[in-house]
Enzyme design. Structure first.
Site, short mmCIF file in Angstrom:
data_model
loop_
_atom_site.label_atom_id
_atom_site.label_comp_id
_atom_site.label_asym_id
_atom_site.label_seq_id
_atom_site.Cartn_x
_atom_site.Cartn_y
_atom_site.Cartn_z
N ASP A 37 0.86 -1.18 0.00
CA ASP A 37 0.00 0.00 0.00
C ASP A 37 0.90 1.23 0.00
OD1 ASP A 37 -2.33 1.75 0.40
OD2 ASP A 37 -3.33 -0.07 1.12
N ASP A 57 3.86 2.55 -4.05
CA ASP A 57 3.06 3.53 -4.77
C ASP A 57 2.93 3.01 -6.19
OD1 ASP A 57 2.03 5.66 -6.22
OD2 ASP A 57 3.18 7.18 -5.14
N VAL A 58 1.75 2.64 -6.62
CA VAL A 58 1.57 1.99 -7.92
C VAL A 58 1.91 2.92 -9.08
CG1 VAL A 58 -0.12 0.34 -7.06
CG2 VAL A 58 -0.91 2.54 -7.99
N ASN A 84 -5.09 -4.25 -7.09
CA ASN A 84 -6.32 -3.78 -6.47
C ASN A 84 -6.33 -2.29 -6.16
OD1 ASN A 84 -8.88 -4.19 -4.68
ND2 ASN A 84 -7.36 -3.29 -3.30
N TYR A 149 -14.05 8.15 -13.75
CA TYR A 149 -13.96 6.83 -13.13
C TYR A 149 -14.33 5.73 -14.12
CZ TYR A 149 -14.40 3.38 -9.35
OH TYR A 149 -14.25 2.29 -8.52
N LYS A 153 -11.89 2.54 -15.33
CA LYS A 153 -12.27 1.17 -15.02
C LYS A 153 -12.60 0.37 -16.28
CE LYS A 153 -11.60 1.44 -10.63
NZ LYS A 153 -10.51 0.67 -9.99
N THR A 184 -16.65 1.02 2.17
CA THR A 184 -15.20 1.02 2.29
C THR A 184 -14.76 2.45 2.55
OG1 THR A 184 -13.13 0.43 1.15
CG2 THR A 184 -14.90 1.32 -0.20
#
Length: 286
Positions: A37, A57-58, A84, A149, A153, A184
């Site tokens: 994460d 950090d992606v 994810n 978004y 996606k 979440t």
């Protein structure tokens, strides 16, 4: 059914929400798990016993290289990659700024791309493995005021399908998780200019009927079964089915949500609009 006992798995966004629940399920099934994460560290009690943690950090090529080095030095290979990590972003097309688009693309899409790019060679060499990408129902069903978004996606869905075909000769399976709204901390990542829409999105997340644990359980079952597209909720399956097989109902649901938005009302989620209209249509026929 796939068994994860003894498998080596890396999960991004693994310190909260869906990622954390998938970490717990993988560990409970006997996998060796590296949770990653953006935080420098996490409370050790947050993760199951035996689960390792690494800051990742992606958006960072250096961080992905570090993750690959960690996997090579500790395990020598990777069996399961769960891409994810992601953020919530939304807003009407004229309100979402270019910085919003850049941030969403960098995390939601390019984070997945970087993960696949980093670990695919390792899996191809072993001729085995599984890549799991978290997209969203928004990647399949495109409600109004969510262009940013939806686009990121939908791109994750497209990348997943493409890579699934590309890696099938090498024994590597690829699946994409497409959940609807669930409870979440995702709303904490909202920081765009369309405050009205972000408040609506926050409410939809906070008041969603499903928890991250419930969605993770459905997703995990799909992962074990090797499904390529994993729809985790009934309303999502209804909405996606309507888009494919009852397009007029789908269009009515989305336009109904848009009309509410144009009148200054909080739009009901597009998937719910479609499910409601389909249910009424079925009732009328009966």
């Amino acid at each position: 059914m796939r068994n994860y006992s003894g498998a080596c798995a890396l999960v991004t966004g693994g310190a909260s929400g869906l990622g954390l629940e998938l970490v717990r399920l993988l560990a409970a099934d006997g996998a060796r798990v590296l949770a990653t994460d953006i935080h420098e560290s996490v409370d050790p009690s947050l993760l199951p016993n035996g689960v390792d943690y690494l800051r990742l950090d992606v958006r960072s090529d250096d961080d992905w290289a570090g993750a690959r080095t960690w996997v090579q030095s500790h395990w020598g290979h990777l069996d399961v990659l769960v891409n994810n990590a992601g953020i919530a972003v939304g807003g009407r097309i004229e309100a979402a700024g270019m910085a919003d688009w850049d941030r969403a693309l960098a995390i939601n899409l390019m984070g997945v791309v970087r993960g696949c790019h980093t670990f695919t060679p390792m899996m191809k060499e072993r001729r085995s493995g599984q890549i799991v990408n978290t997209a969203s129902l928004a990647g399949l069903v495109h409600a109004p005021a969510m262009a940013t978004y939806n686009a990121t996606k939908a791109a994750v869905v497209a990348v997943s399908e493409t890579v699934s075909h590309e890696l099938s000769p090498f024994g590597v399976d690829v699946c994409v998780i497409c959940p609807s709204f669930f409870r979440t901390n995702l709303a904490s990542s909202l920081e765009g200019a369309d405050r009205e829409m972000e408040e609506s999105a926050t409410k939809l997340i906070d008041e969603a009927p499903r928890s991250a644990a419930q969605v993770a359980a459905a997703a995990f079952a799909g992962m074990r079964a090797g499904k390529h597209v994993i729809l985790t909720e009934p309303d999502g399956r209804v909405a996606y089915g309507a888009k494919r097989y009852a397009r007029p109902l789908y269009e009515l649901g989305m336009k109904s949500a848009a009309k509410r938005l144009a009148k200054g009302k909080s739009p009901q989620p597009g998937a719910m609009q479609v499910a409601d209209r389909l249910a009424r249509a079925r009732a009328a026929k009966s």
